[in-house]
Design an enzyme around this catalytic site. Sequence first.
Site, PDB file in Angstrom:
ATOM      1  N   VAL A  72       0.845  -1.199   0.000  1.00 14.86           N
ATOM      2  CA  VAL A  72       0.000   0.000   0.000  1.00 14.86           C
ATOM      3  C   VAL A  72       0.879   1.247   0.000  1.00 14.86           C
ATOM      4  O   VAL A  72       0.584   2.235  -0.688  1.00 14.86           O
ATOM      5  CB  VAL A  72      -0.966  -0.011   1.210  1.00 14.86           C
ATOM      6  CG1 VAL A  72      -1.784   1.263   1.252  1.00 14.86           C
ATOM      7  CG2 VAL A  72      -1.888  -1.233   1.151  1.00 14.86           C
ATOM      8  N   CYS A 101     -10.386  -3.265   2.637  1.00 16.45           N
ATOM      9  CA  CYS A 101     -10.416  -3.136   1.164  1.00 16.45           C
ATOM     10  C   CYS A 101     -11.671  -3.745   0.524  1.00 16.45           C
ATOM     11  O   CYS A 101     -12.178  -3.213  -0.469  1.00 16.45           O
ATOM     12  CB  CYS A 101      -9.152  -3.744   0.572  1.00 16.45           C
ATOM     13  SG  CYS A 101      -8.619  -5.261   1.361  1.00 16.45           S
ATOM     14  N   SER A 150      -2.413  -9.317  -3.661  1.00 20.07           N
ATOM     15  CA  SER A 150      -1.789  -8.097  -3.138  1.00 20.07           C
ATOM     16  C   SER A 150      -2.467  -7.622  -1.860  1.00 20.07           C
ATOM     17  O   SER A 150      -1.900  -6.810  -1.122  1.00 20.07           O
ATOM     18  CB  SER A 150      -1.804  -6.984  -4.190  1.00 20.07           C
ATOM     19  OG  SER A 150      -3.132  -6.673  -4.546  1.00 20.07           O
ATOM     20  N   GLU A 194     -10.847 -11.352   8.299  1.00 16.06           N
ATOM     21  CA  GLU A 194     -11.519 -10.656   7.207  1.00 16.06           C
ATOM     22  C   GLU A 194     -13.051 -10.722   7.334  1.00 16.06           C
ATOM     23  O   GLU A 194     -13.745  -9.729   7.133  1.00 16.06           O
ATOM     24  CB  GLU A 194     -11.069 -11.273   5.874  1.00 16.06           C
ATOM     25  CG  GLU A 194     -11.335 -10.413   4.680  1.00 16.06           C
ATOM     26  CD  GLU A 194     -10.369  -9.238   4.540  1.00 16.06           C
ATOM     27  OE1 GLU A 194      -9.465  -9.075   5.392  1.00 16.06           O
ATOM     28  OE2 GLU A 194     -10.529  -8.477   3.585  1.00 16.06           O
ATOM     29  N   LYS A 234     -14.423  -8.325   9.843  1.00 18.02           N
ATOM     30  CA  LYS A 234     -14.424  -6.921   9.390  1.00 18.02           C
ATOM     31  C   LYS A 234     -15.583  -6.680   8.420  1.00 18.02           C
ATOM     32  O   LYS A 234     -16.270  -5.661   8.493  1.00 18.02           O
ATOM     33  CB  LYS A 234     -13.107  -6.596   8.683  1.00 18.02           C
ATOM     34  CG  LYS A 234     -11.901  -6.554   9.608  1.00 18.02           C
ATOM     35  CD  LYS A 234     -10.650  -6.282   8.759  1.00 18.02           C
ATOM     36  CE  LYS A 234      -9.392  -6.721   9.452  1.00 18.02           C
ATOM     37  NZ  LYS A 234      -8.263  -6.884   8.539  1.00 18.02           N
ATOM     38  N   HIS A 237     -10.317  -7.066  -5.868  1.00 22.40           N
ATOM     39  CA  HIS A 237     -11.158  -7.941  -5.049  1.00 22.40           C
ATOM     40  C   HIS A 237     -12.563  -8.006  -5.661  1.00 22.40           C
ATOM     41  O   HIS A 237     -13.173  -6.976  -5.942  1.00 22.40           O
ATOM     42  CB  HIS A 237     -11.304  -7.388  -3.629  1.00 22.40           C
ATOM     43  CG  HIS A 237     -10.076  -7.500  -2.777  1.00 22.40           C
ATOM     44  ND1 HIS A 237      -8.928  -8.146  -3.165  1.00 22.40           N
ATOM     45  CD2 HIS A 237      -9.834  -7.047  -1.509  1.00 22.40           C
ATOM     46  CE1 HIS A 237      -8.035  -8.091  -2.191  1.00 22.40           C
ATOM     47  NE2 HIS A 237      -8.553  -7.423  -1.181  1.00 22.40           N
ATOM     48  N   THR A 274      -5.822  -2.027  -3.793  1.00 27.23           N
ATOM     49  CA  THR A 274      -4.821  -1.079  -3.270  1.00 27.23           C
ATOM     50  C   THR A 274      -5.063   0.348  -3.766  1.00 27.23           C
ATOM     51  O   THR A 274      -4.390   1.270  -3.328  1.00 27.23           O
ATOM     52  CB  THR A 274      -3.365  -1.505  -3.589  1.00 27.23           C
ATOM     53  OG1 THR A 274      -3.196  -1.583  -5.006  1.00 27.23           O
ATOM     54  CG2 THR A 274      -3.023  -2.831  -2.953  1.00 27.23           C
TER      55      THR A 274
HETATM   56  P1  NAP Z   1       3.108  -4.732   3.771  1.00 34.87           P
HETATM   57  O1  NAP Z   1       3.358  -4.837   2.305  1.00 34.87           O
HETATM   58  O2  NAP Z   1       3.469  -5.876   4.632  1.00 34.87           O
HETATM   59  O3  NAP Z   1       3.855  -3.383   4.329  1.00 34.87           O
HETATM   60  C1  NAP Z   1       3.984  -3.107   5.707  1.00 34.87           C
HETATM   61  C2  NAP Z   1       4.735  -1.797   5.919  1.00 34.87           C
HETATM   62  O4  NAP Z   1       4.867  -1.601   7.359  1.00 34.87           O
HETATM   63  C3  NAP Z   1       6.167  -1.784   5.345  1.00 34.87           C
HETATM   64  O5  NAP Z   1       6.470  -0.478   4.898  1.00 34.87           O
HETATM   65  C4  NAP Z   1       7.023  -2.107   6.572  1.00 34.87           C
HETATM   66  O6  NAP Z   1       8.340  -1.580   6.484  1.00 34.87           O
HETATM   67  C5  NAP Z   1       6.252  -1.371   7.661  1.00 34.87           C
HETATM   68  N1  NAP Z   1       6.577  -1.885   8.998  1.00 34.87           N
HETATM   69  C6  NAP Z   1       6.577  -3.174   9.422  1.00 34.87           C
HETATM   70  N2  NAP Z   1       6.956  -3.241  10.726  1.00 34.87           N
HETATM   71  C7  NAP Z   1       7.201  -1.963  11.113  1.00 34.87           C
HETATM   72  C8  NAP Z   1       7.658  -1.364  12.327  1.00 34.87           C
HETATM   73  N3  NAP Z   1       7.915  -2.101  13.430  1.00 34.87           N
HETATM   74  N4  NAP Z   1       7.799  -0.011  12.377  1.00 34.87           N
HETATM   75  C9  NAP Z   1       7.559   0.753  11.286  1.00 34.87           C
HETATM   76  N5  NAP Z   1       7.149   0.239  10.095  1.00 34.87           N
HETATM   77  C10 NAP Z   1       6.958  -1.096  10.021  1.00 34.87           C
HETATM   78  O7  NAP Z   1       1.560  -4.460   4.051  1.00 34.87           O
HETATM   79  P2  NAP Z   1       0.450  -3.745   3.108  1.00 34.87           P
HETATM   80  O8  NAP Z   1      -0.305  -4.733   2.331  1.00 34.87           O
HETATM   81  O9  NAP Z   1       1.095  -2.592   2.419  1.00 34.87           O
HETATM   82  O10 NAP Z   1      -0.580  -3.224   4.205  1.00 34.87           O
HETATM   83  C11 NAP Z   1      -0.300  -2.108   5.040  1.00 34.87           C
HETATM   84  C12 NAP Z   1      -1.495  -1.867   5.950  1.00 34.87           C
HETATM   85  O11 NAP Z   1      -2.638  -1.533   5.146  1.00 34.87           O
HETATM   86  C13 NAP Z   1      -1.867  -3.111   6.770  1.00 34.87           C
HETATM   87  O12 NAP Z   1      -2.276  -2.695   8.052  1.00 34.87           O
HETATM   88  C14 NAP Z   1      -3.024  -3.716   5.973  1.00 34.87           C
HETATM   89  O13 NAP Z   1      -3.891  -4.465   6.764  1.00 34.87           O
HETATM   90  C15 NAP Z   1      -3.696  -2.477   5.404  1.00 34.87           C
HETATM   91  N6  NAP Z   1      -4.398  -2.667   4.116  1.00 34.87           N
HETATM   92  C16 NAP Z   1      -3.844  -3.380   3.085  1.00 34.87           C
HETATM   93  C17 NAP Z   1      -4.542  -3.497   1.880  1.00 34.87           C
HETATM   94  C18 NAP Z   1      -3.999  -4.269   0.708  1.00 34.87           C
HETATM   95  O14 NAP Z   1      -4.765  -4.468  -0.270  1.00 34.87           O
HETATM   96  N7  NAP Z   1      -2.743  -4.704   0.727  1.00 34.87           N
HETATM   97  C19 NAP Z   1      -5.778  -2.881   1.727  1.00 34.87           C
HETATM   98  C20 NAP Z   1      -6.312  -2.144   2.792  1.00 34.87           C
HETATM   99  C21 NAP Z   1      -5.616  -2.045   3.974  1.00 34.87           C
HETATM  100  P3  NAP Z   1       9.623  -2.502   6.023  1.00 34.87           P
HETATM  101  O15 NAP Z   1       9.552  -2.621   4.522  1.00 34.87           O
HETATM  102  O16 NAP Z   1      10.790  -1.702   6.485  1.00 34.87           O
HETATM  103  O17 NAP Z   1       9.477  -3.816   6.723  1.00 34.87           O
END
Ligand code: NAP
Length: 357
Positions: free
Chosen positions: A23, A155, A185, A208, A211, A248, A334
């Site tokens: 994201v 999402c 994704s 999921e 939610k 989705h 996303t």
């Molecule tokens: P992701 O790809 O796993 O990315 C997670 C991010 O959090 C990375 O930038 C990671 O940094 C960072 N992070 C992890 N541990 C951390 C820490 N201790 N301190 C600071 N930063 C930290 O996840 P994502 O899919 O992008 O999702 C991000 C959020 O949006 C989640 O809460 C998810 O539930 C929500 N979301 C996702 C989607 C989707 O379609 N993917 C849709 C709606 C909502 P590093 O790279 O340095 O590890």
Amino acid sequence: MGVRDLNFREKVPVGILGATGAVGQRFVSLLSSHPWFQIEFLGASENSVGKAYGKAVHWTLSTPIPEEVAQIPIQKCVPEAAKCTLFFSALDSSVAYDTELSFAKRGFVVVSNTKAHRMDPDVPLLIPEVNAKHLALIEAQKKKNKGFIVTNPNCSVIALSLALKPLYDRFGLEAVEVVTLQAISGSGHPGIPSLDIMDNVIPFISDEEEKIETEPLKILGSFDSGKIDYASFKISAQANRVPVTDGHMACLSVKFKEKPSEKSIIDAWTGFTGEAQVLELPFAPAHPLQYFEEENYPQPKLHRDLNRGMTVSIGRLRKCPILDNKFVILSHNTLRGAAGGAILNAELLVKQGLIFW
Ligand code: NAP
């Protein structure tokens, strides 16, 4: 709240928490050319801190990393490090709760994608076309914190709530059954191992279904006497992960209070607009919902990018032998489902005069 007459001499300085994830990358890509916002801060985990963004990120989008962003060093996600007004959060859910709250307590505005604060009673769970009135909750937050948090829904829930809103308002809802087919994704990067998902469907996505069964009731609830009265219809959800990269899909069956014709359902969708369209927000699609007559539409490959990924595609409306009607919806998880939806929320905050810079 008045609507702000915007004459941007300076863009709003913004930060992205979790900028390296699936994201976070969408935020970087979308915000780098945004007419109102300027990326000034990128935060991620200790593994990334100190590296230039272009070196730290495993970039997965088909457009290149914006040049001016690739050089920005990643910082710790602590408010002391930050000089921005507004922060978008795409943090891993394990750290989002405390981190987002710490930014709000220091006076920043946090527009979050994460589940951490979605169901807090004083936090708007916002979709500008659906429940812009819920922004009134911010007053209660400001009594506790100097800043405030606004969240966007899960999402799948964003598309579901957009598709249900005009039906709920016109005909009333008694029950909704939904089976989702969710893209890979949605579980971030690297997400599910390829050997687990290729040639396969996984009939479980942690948290999921809970939610999907609860968030729409808050979103479609009415704001009254300083709090939200939840909508009272029932939702039953079954969530599946499928081998699609983005987009989705959800198959719904709906029971109405007043029984509408199929034509009046389609008219309700195609005529639907909200505050985002009235205020002409930069990320608002002219039509949040598009109905397709083709019997085999919508499809992720063909329709997820409709109107820059901000329109929900709907198709296959027909009678349901158990409830009243059934249909299929699709949205980009996303874009409208995460970064695009959050940017639209932030645009609404700016336009409503809730962000100062
Ligand atoms: P992701 O790809 O796993 O990315 C997670 C991010 O959090 C990375 O930038 C990671 O940094 C960072 N992070 C992890 N541990 C951390 C820490 N201790 N301190 C600071 N930063 C930290 O996840 P994502 O899919 O992008 O999702 C991000 C959020 O949006 C989640 O809460 C998810 O539930 C929500 N979301 C996702 C989607 C989707 O379609 N993917 C849709 C709606 C909502 P590093 O790279 O340095 O590890």
